[in-house]
Enzyme design. Structure first.
Site, PDB file in Angstrom:
ATOM      1  N   PRO A 233      38.849  28.312   4.746  1.00 32.91           N
ATOM      2  CA  PRO A 233      40.047  27.933   5.768  1.00 32.91           C
ATOM      3  C   PRO A 233      40.626  28.983   6.367  1.00 32.91           C
ATOM      4  O   PRO A 233      41.496  29.787   5.443  1.00 32.91           O
ATOM      5  CB  PRO A 233      40.786  26.775   5.315  1.00 32.91           C
ATOM      6  N   GLU A 234      40.827  29.298   7.409  1.00 32.38           N
ATOM      7  CA  GLU A 234      41.639  30.256   8.214  1.00 32.38           C
ATOM      8  C   GLU A 234      43.018  29.743   8.618  1.00 32.38           C
ATOM      9  O   GLU A 234      43.477  28.394   8.351  1.00 32.38           O
ATOM     10  CB  GLU A 234      41.050  31.063   9.132  1.00 32.38           C
TER      11      GLU A 234
ATOM     12  N   HIS B  31      35.673  16.218  -8.840  1.00 36.96           N
ATOM     13  CA  HIS B  31      36.241  17.541  -8.139  1.00 36.96           C
ATOM     14  C   HIS B  31      37.643  17.304  -7.780  1.00 36.96           C
ATOM     15  O   HIS B  31      38.205  18.395  -7.173  1.00 36.96           O
ATOM     16  CB  HIS B  31      35.440  17.604  -6.949  1.00 36.96           C
TER      17      HIS B  31
END
Length: 273
Positions: A2-3, A92
């Site tokens: 992710p940016e 997870h």
């Protein structure tokens, strides 16, 4: 990974969901994800704290608590989910913040690359992780003069320079490709070979593309969703990233893909000279 636009979307969502919640238990199932502080100390510091706000710096999420701040980096596939305490805990799920109202903020990460770090309240600028970050692209601190100076100092490819978080914080692989396309500059061009006009185009493209990407919630590629499970929409605006072999939207030339410093890099061989 992710940016900045994706992380900003996560931040905005979390800001709606978690301020005012008080932590009464912290469960760390993968100790290596806690950095700079022993996991037991991390847990001890957070119990009894209330979340006041969620901020962002570059690609880091910042949780301001009563007496401290948590820095969280999602890395490639980290995700936050606000759940009921009775909801199933998946394999997870690696860190759980249990709140007094019987909800939980859970951090999920298939690859276990995400990190968390606790520091003094509002003290993130003194941490190793954030100390050297450059200006945010959508703030007055991001100036053409400083950007041009940084670009002209390096012989690295301009795309590589854009990925350097010390030059501008938050730009990653997807948006670097799109910025170079918008500016009509080949991503492998040596940064210090660019003219003032080309640097200005890259500077303006950085601001405009990141602005639109934030407004649209970022780009959903691979597994990115925000903290309510919603997808970003900027992927529908991408012009070169992930478009290998497709016709350029400007000239019709097939988009090409190369490896640049180990990263897949997309460009139009006709529009980007």
């Amino acid at each position: 990974m992710p940016e900045m636009p994706e992380v900003e979307n996560v931040r905005a969502t979390l800001q709606e969901l978690v301020p005012g919640k008080k932590i009464d238990q912290v469960i760390v199932r993968v100790p290596k994800m806690i950095v700079a502080t022993p996991p037991d100390e991390f847990v001890h510091m957070l119990v009894g704290q209330e979340i006041e706000a969620v901020r962002r710096r570059g690609k880091f999420l910042l949780f301001d608590l009563t007496n401290c701040t948590i820095l969280s980096h999602l890395r490639m596939e980290g995700k936050f989910r606000l759940m009921d305490e009775n909801d199933e805990v998946t394999k997870h799920t690696h860190i759980i913040f249990h709140f007094e109202d019987h909800t939980e903020l859970r951090f999920l990460d298939v690859r276990k690359f995400g990190t968390m770090e606790v520091t003094n309240k509002y003290g993130e600028s003194e941490t190793k992780s954030i100390k050297k970050l450059g200006p945010e692209p959508l703030t007055p601190a991001f100036t053409l003069a400083d950007f041009a100076t940084g670009v002209k100092k390096t012989s690295r490819a301009i795309k590589t320079a854009l990925l350097d978080q010390k030059l501008v914080a938050g730009v990653g692989n997807i948006y670097a490709d799109e910025i170079c396309f918008e500016a009509k500059v080949r991503p492998e061009r040596a940064a210090n070979s660019l003219s003032d006009k080309e640097i200005n185009r890259i500077f303006e493209a950085t601001k405009s593309i990141m602005t639109e990407a934030v407004a649209l919630g970022g780009s959903t590629v691979r597994t990115y969703v925000n903290s309510q499970g919603k997808l970003g929409q900027y992927q529908d605006k991408l012009k070169v990233y992930g478009k290998t072999g497709e016709s350029c939207v400007i000239c019709g030339t097939p988009i090409e893909k190369i490896k640049l410093n180990g990263r897949g890099t997309h460009f139009c061989p006709h529009c980007q000279k």
